[in-house]
Design an enzyme around this catalytic site. Structure first.
Site, PDB file in Angstrom:
ATOM      1  N   HIS A   1     -14.210 -22.606  36.267  1.00  0.00           N
ATOM      2  CA  HIS A   1     -12.955 -22.966  37.142  1.00  0.00           C
ATOM      3  C   HIS A   1     -12.506 -23.828  36.399  1.00  0.00           C
ATOM      4  O   HIS A   1     -11.975 -24.409  37.538  1.00  0.00           O
ATOM      5  CB  HIS A   1     -12.556 -22.670  38.454  1.00  0.00           C
ATOM      6  CG  HIS A   1     -14.139 -21.994  38.928  1.00  0.00           C
ATOM      7  ND1 HIS A   1     -13.066 -20.563  39.425  1.00  0.00           N
ATOM      8  CD2 HIS A   1     -14.820 -20.643  39.255  1.00  0.00           C
ATOM      9  CE1 HIS A   1     -13.238 -19.807  40.654  1.00  0.00           C
ATOM     10  NE2 HIS A   1     -14.823 -20.095  39.756  1.00  0.00           N
TER      11      HIS A   1
ATOM     12  N   CYS B   1     -14.638 -16.472  34.961  1.00  0.00           N
ATOM     13  CA  CYS B   1     -15.957 -16.113  35.863  1.00  0.00           C
ATOM     14  C   CYS B   1     -16.000 -15.262  36.280  1.00  0.00           C
ATOM     15  O   CYS B   1     -16.230 -13.935  35.917  1.00  0.00           O
ATOM     16  CB  CYS B   1     -15.921 -17.428  37.221  1.00  0.00           C
ATOM     17  SG  CYS B   1     -16.961 -17.784  38.502  1.00  0.00           S
TER      18      CYS B   1
ATOM     19  N   GLU C   1      -9.535 -24.078  36.308  1.00  0.00           N
ATOM     20  CA  GLU C   1      -8.009 -23.724  36.891  1.00  0.00           C
ATOM     21  C   GLU C   1      -8.264 -24.855  38.484  1.00  0.00           C
ATOM     22  O   GLU C   1      -7.183 -25.156  38.924  1.00  0.00           O
ATOM     23  CB  GLU C   1      -7.594 -22.533  37.699  1.00  0.00           C
ATOM     24  CG  GLU C   1      -8.067 -22.288  38.728  1.00  0.00           C
ATOM     25  CD  GLU C   1      -9.649 -20.877  38.332  1.00  0.00           C
ATOM     26  OE1 GLU C   1     -10.123 -21.620  37.630  1.00  0.00           O
ATOM     27  OE2 GLU C   1     -10.163 -21.295  39.617  1.00  0.00           O
TER      28      GLU C   1
HETATM   29  N1  GLN Z   1     -20.164 -14.271  42.053  1.00  0.00           N
HETATM   30  C1  GLN Z   1     -18.823 -13.716  41.698  1.00  0.00           C
HETATM   31  C2  GLN Z   1     -18.992 -12.493  41.457  1.00  0.00           C
HETATM   32  O1  GLN Z   1     -20.028 -12.003  41.095  1.00  0.00           O
HETATM   33  C3  GLN Z   1     -18.404 -14.283  40.597  1.00  0.00           C
HETATM   34  C4  GLN Z   1     -17.906 -15.960  41.188  1.00  0.00           C
HETATM   35  C5  GLN Z   1     -16.430 -16.686  40.936  1.00  0.00           C
HETATM   36  O2  GLN Z   1     -15.964 -15.628  40.044  1.00  0.00           O
HETATM   37  N2  GLN Z   1     -16.684 -17.985  41.076  1.00  0.00           N
HETATM   38  O3  GLN Z   1     -17.994 -11.655  41.325  1.00  0.00           O
END
Ligand code: GLN
Length: 228
Positions: free
Chosen positions: A207, A88, A209
């Site tokens: 995610h 992410c 994890e």
């Molecule tokens: N929206 C977050 C960002 O722009 C990423 C979201 C996440 O890691 N769950 O960094």
């Protein structure tokens, strides 16, 4: 003994520690997780790295005082065959390193492209990545805590599914710019690619994890123990 560096900038860090612990038991591999807070901890002894999810702008800011991100990027440039898992926000940091670095994952990526926090979702994904099978071990994902909460009731309990499905958890997730992907797709949500592999770097917009499925963490350990 494998040494796994975990970037402790912000976000879902401890969950990765637990996932690595579980994956190491599943593989019977000795592992030490190094909680990276300062650039000077990022050294030649690390076999692989994890860049967790969270909020990439906050991570870049959190890195400023101890130069952690710069040291991580320098390490990645020096050891391109050592594997890195970015989830992410971690995927954003791999695709858009900034500073003076070229992208470590060759794809465009758009932040928050599924919408706001309340547009976060879970969905079943198709995954194609070679991962060693792990033996079943009891982990915290199998248990309730003192509040009677249980981590996301996501597969697997024993035995792990042989299917190529994976329970994807998307939290204010980014999206890869589909037409600009220049590396290997390894996870998809319908037509949309949500996981890519570029050499030894694996970037996921979800995610793993937060689930009890440690395949991606096993991939990291397995790849690290075979890196040259
Ligand atoms: N929206 C977050 C960002 O722009 C990423 C979201 C996440 O890691 N769950 O960094």
């Amino acid at each position: 003994m494998l040494r796994v560096g975990l970037a402790m900038l912000q976000g879902a860090r401890y969950e990765h520690s637990e996932a690595i612990r579980a994956a190491s038991l599943q593989l019977g591999e000795d592992v030490e997780v190094i909680h990276l807070k300062m650039g000077k901890q990022v050294d030649a002894e690390l076999d692989c790295l994890i860049l967790p999810g969270g909020e990439s702008t906050a991570m870049r800011k959190a890195s400023e005082s101890e130069s952690l991100l710069g040291a991580i990027y320098a390490w990645m440039s020096e050891y391109p065959t050592r594997p890195v898992l970015g989830t992410c926000a971690g995927a954003i940091l791999l695709a858009q390193p900034g500073l003076e670095y070229d992208p470590f994952i060759r794809t465009g990526i758009s932040r928050n492209a599924w919408g706001r926090q309340r547009d976060s979702f879970e969905a079943m994904l198709e995954v194609s990545l070679e991962v060693p099978i792990g033996k079943h071990v009891e982990t915290s994902a199998d248990k309730r805590n003192q509040f009677n909460h249980q981590p996301l009731p996501v597969q697997p309990s024993a035995p792990e599914p042989s299917s190529e499905q994976f329970h994807g958890v998307f939290i204010r997730a980014p999206r890869f710019e589909q037409s600009s992907i220049e590396c290997i797709p390894i996870a998809s949500l319908g037509e949309e690619i949500v996981g890519v592999l570029d050499g030894a770097r694996l970037a996921l917009t979800f995610h793993p994890e937060l689930t009890g499925d440690y395949r991606f963490h096993r991939w990291l350990l397995h790849r690290a123990s075979n890196a040259n």
